[in-house]
Motif scaffolding. Sequence first.
Motif, mmCIF file in Angstrom:
data_model
loop_
_atom_site.group_PDB
_atom_site.id
_atom_site.type_symbol
_atom_site.label_atom_id
_atom_site.label_comp_id
_atom_site.label_asym_id
_atom_site.label_seq_id
_atom_site.Cartn_x
_atom_site.Cartn_y
_atom_site.Cartn_z
ATOM 1 N N HIS A 251 -8.335 -7.777 -2.881
ATOM 2 C CA HIS A 251 -7.186 -8.317 -3.647
ATOM 3 C C HIS A 251 -6.295 -7.149 -4.437
ATOM 4 O O HIS A 251 -5.213 -7.706 -5.150
ATOM 5 N N TYR A 252 -6.756 -6.182 -4.361
ATOM 6 C CA TYR A 252 -5.911 -5.172 -5.421
ATOM 7 C C TYR A 252 -5.139 -4.010 -4.650
ATOM 8 O O TYR A 252 -6.037 -3.405 -3.596
ATOM 9 N N THR A 253 -4.201 -3.411 -5.363
ATOM 10 C CA THR A 253 -3.769 -2.270 -4.934
ATOM 11 C C THR A 253 -3.457 -1.155 -5.914
ATOM 12 O O THR A 253 -3.222 -1.821 -7.057
ATOM 13 N N CYS A 254 -3.795 0.089 -5.868
ATOM 14 C CA CYS A 254 -3.566 1.178 -6.805
ATOM 15 C C CYS A 254 -2.095 1.565 -6.771
ATOM 16 O O CYS A 254 -1.786 2.016 -5.848
ATOM 17 N N ILE A 255 -1.522 1.213 -8.002
ATOM 18 C CA ILE A 255 -0.141 1.418 -7.901
ATOM 19 C C ILE A 255 0.536 2.120 -9.232
ATOM 20 O O ILE A 255 -0.217 2.080 -10.159
ATOM 21 N N LYS A 256 1.365 3.291 -8.960
ATOM 22 C CA LYS A 256 2.139 4.045 -10.143
ATOM 23 C C LYS A 256 2.688 2.971 -11.062
ATOM 24 O O LYS A 256 3.510 2.122 -10.637
ATOM 25 N N ARG A 257 2.473 3.539 -12.518
ATOM 26 C CA ARG A 257 3.316 2.588 -13.459
ATOM 27 C C ARG A 257 4.379 3.324 -13.826
ATOM 28 O O ARG A 257 4.702 4.620 -13.231
ATOM 29 N N ASN B 184 -11.019 11.210 -13.640
ATOM 30 C CA ASN B 184 -10.692 12.338 -14.416
ATOM 31 C C ASN B 184 -9.069 12.444 -14.264
ATOM 32 O O ASN B 184 -8.709 13.784 -14.740
ATOM 33 N N ASP B 185 -8.431 11.903 -13.719
ATOM 34 C CA ASP B 185 -6.829 12.128 -13.653
ATOM 35 C C ASP B 185 -5.939 10.697 -13.877
ATOM 36 O O ASP B 185 -6.456 9.966 -13.399
ATOM 37 N N PRO B 186 -4.871 10.706 -14.695
ATOM 38 C CA PRO B 186 -4.262 9.547 -14.622
ATOM 39 C C PRO B 186 -3.617 8.852 -13.660
ATOM 40 O O PRO B 186 -3.477 7.601 -13.460
ATOM 41 N N VAL B 187 -3.732 9.670 -12.369
ATOM 42 C CA VAL B 187 -3.224 8.916 -11.286
ATOM 43 C C VAL B 187 -4.320 8.341 -10.313
ATOM 44 O O VAL B 187 -4.224 7.945 -9.159
ATOM 45 N N GLU B 188 -5.540 8.366 -10.628
ATOM 46 C CA GLU B 188 -6.783 7.690 -10.130
ATOM 47 C C GLU B 188 -7.090 6.472 -10.421
ATOM 48 O O GLU B 188 -6.973 6.102 -11.638
ATOM 49 N N CYS B 189 -7.474 5.572 -9.531
ATOM 50 C CA CYS B 189 -7.950 4.056 -9.749
ATOM 51 C C CYS B 189 -9.461 4.150 -9.441
ATOM 52 O O CYS B 189 -9.916 4.655 -8.352
ATOM 53 N N LEU B 190 -10.330 3.852 -10.234
ATOM 54 C CA LEU B 190 -11.707 3.581 -9.962
ATOM 55 C C LEU B 190 -11.980 2.360 -9.241
ATOM 56 O O LEU B 190 -11.925 1.548 -9.653
ATOM 57 N N TRP B 191 -12.728 2.624 -8.100
ATOM 58 C CA TRP B 191 -13.122 1.589 -7.124
ATOM 59 C C TRP B 191 -14.476 1.282 -7.312
ATOM 60 O O TRP B 191 -15.685 2.252 -6.935
ATOM 61 N N THR B 192 -14.879 0.220 -8.000
ATOM 62 C CA THR B 192 -16.349 -0.078 -8.517
ATOM 63 C C THR B 192 -16.801 -1.217 -7.712
ATOM 64 O O THR B 192 -17.818 -1.985 -7.951
ATOM 65 N N ASP B 193 -16.371 -1.648 -6.662
ATOM 66 C CA ASP B 193 -16.829 -2.720 -5.888
ATOM 67 C C ASP B 193 -18.264 -2.700 -5.560
ATOM 68 O O ASP B 193 -19.219 -3.613 -5.472
ATOM 69 N N TRP B 194 -18.691 -1.363 -5.173
ATOM 70 C CA TRP B 194 -20.273 -1.403 -4.875
ATOM 71 C C TRP B 194 -21.101 -1.463 -6.010
ATOM 72 O O TRP B 194 -22.111 -1.921 -5.851
ATOM 73 N N ILE B 195 -20.754 -0.979 -7.135
ATOM 74 C CA ILE B 195 -21.414 -1.097 -8.358
ATOM 75 C C ILE B 195 -21.496 -2.694 -8.950
ATOM 76 O O ILE B 195 -22.583 -3.183 -9.280
ATOM 77 N N THR B 196 -20.309 -3.232 -8.839
ATOM 78 C CA THR B 196 -20.443 -4.485 -9.589
ATOM 79 C C THR B 196 -20.678 -5.753 -8.121
ATOM 80 O O THR B 196 -21.118 -6.968 -8.820
ATOM 81 N N GLU B 197 -20.527 -5.568 -7.011
ATOM 82 C CA GLU B 197 -20.528 -6.384 -6.193
ATOM 83 C C GLU B 197 -21.566 -6.115 -5.160
ATOM 84 O O GLU B 197 -22.099 -7.064 -4.263
ATOM 85 N N TYR C 94 0.876 -1.119 -0.063
ATOM 86 C CA TYR C 94 -0.082 -0.010 0.097
ATOM 87 C C TYR C 94 0.784 1.331 -0.114
ATOM 88 O O TYR C 94 0.572 2.142 -0.554
ATOM 89 N N GLU C 95 1.985 1.320 0.800
ATOM 90 C CA GLU C 95 2.749 2.677 0.696
ATOM 91 C C GLU C 95 3.339 2.841 -0.678
ATOM 92 O O GLU C 95 3.505 4.072 -0.842
ATOM 93 N N THR C 96 3.294 1.937 -1.532
ATOM 94 C CA THR C 96 3.979 2.237 -2.856
ATOM 95 C C THR C 96 2.907 2.956 -3.557
ATOM 96 O O THR C 96 3.285 3.525 -4.613
ATOM 97 N N GLY C 97 1.861 2.982 -3.148
ATOM 98 C CA GLY C 97 0.404 3.445 -4.079
ATOM 99 C C GLY C 97 -0.172 4.728 -3.293
ATOM 100 O O GLY C 97 -1.133 5.239 -3.744
ATOM 101 N N CYS C 98 0.799 5.298 -2.254
ATOM 102 C CA CYS C 98 0.107 6.418 -1.595
ATOM 103 C C CYS C 98 0.201 7.946 -2.718
ATOM 104 O O CYS C 98 -0.696 8.662 -2.005
ATOM 105 N N ASP C 99 0.865 7.756 -3.520
ATOM 106 C CA ASP C 99 0.747 8.817 -4.401
ATOM 107 C C ASP C 99 -0.280 8.705 -5.543
ATOM 108 O O ASP C 99 -0.725 9.758 -6.360
ATOM 109 N N CYS C 100 -1.030 7.576 -5.519
ATOM 110 C CA CYS C 100 -1.944 7.388 -6.391
ATOM 111 C C CYS C 100 -3.573 7.692 -5.606
ATOM 112 O O CYS C 100 -3.330 7.805 -4.294
ATOM 113 N N ARG C 101 -4.508 7.853 -6.152
ATOM 114 C CA ARG C 101 -5.862 8.378 -5.547
ATOM 115 C C ARG C 101 -6.684 7.161 -5.971
ATOM 116 O O ARG C 101 -7.138 6.970 -6.943
ATOM 117 N N ILE C 102 -7.711 6.863 -4.967
ATOM 118 C CA ILE C 102 -8.812 5.822 -5.146
ATOM 119 C C ILE C 102 -10.000 6.392 -5.302
ATOM 120 O O ILE C 102 -10.406 7.079 -4.108
#
Length: 218
Positions: A188-194, A165-178, A146-154
């Motif tokens: 199971h997932y982490t939002c990480i910079k490429r 709306n920004d390349p550093v964002e990850c869309l968290w869709t669990d509520w919609i899909t599950e 998780y520490e490696t992804g703190c510059d990202c936004r969920i």
Amino acid sequence: MLSKCVFSAPLLLALMVWRLGEVAEACSCSPTHPQQAYCTTDIAIRAKVIGQKEVVAGNDNYGNPIRKIQYDIKQMKMFKGPQQEIKAIFTAPISPVCGVSLEREKEYLITGKLESDGSVHITLCDFIEPWVSLTVAQKRGFETRYETGCDCRIVRCASVPCAVNDPVECLWTDWITESTVAGPQTQHYTCIKRNDNSCAWYRGAAPPKTDFMDIEDP
């Protein structure tokens, strides 16, 4: 003859304000991905509860005692926080004001706020889970990932349509899909910079190689 109880307008208004105040005190929290919890918390530890007691932590503005629950803990591991062993954590005495109920002799992953006096306070809005209920990916997340992804936004998708709306964002869709915030992305997932500084979901506990999800994929 039954007597009628008649309230004057000022008294009725006062009762309404008092009732609204009661409702406002109820604990309300926004859903948080465990990575967000790690990145925004003051402390994150694995600990075993070994004792519990009610304590008085000063007085409020009206001179009434401020009561708290003190949980004595055995710190198993510090994932984030001060370079010192935490031996106790504090919470409100009841859940309507965000008090947390923990079981004795049980191990938890605990996040919380570090107060100016060095004490740790936890609420129902913090990420607190029994250690055995965490997935392997979540455990690895708190240890290193998780520490490696703190510059990202969920960004949580609460209703469709939704998008980043920004390349550093990850869309968290669990509520919609599950229909729950404790879905696959949470477990199971982490939002990480490429390499191009954009962020994307990565599944797994091992160091990421090429197993990234597309940024618009749930």
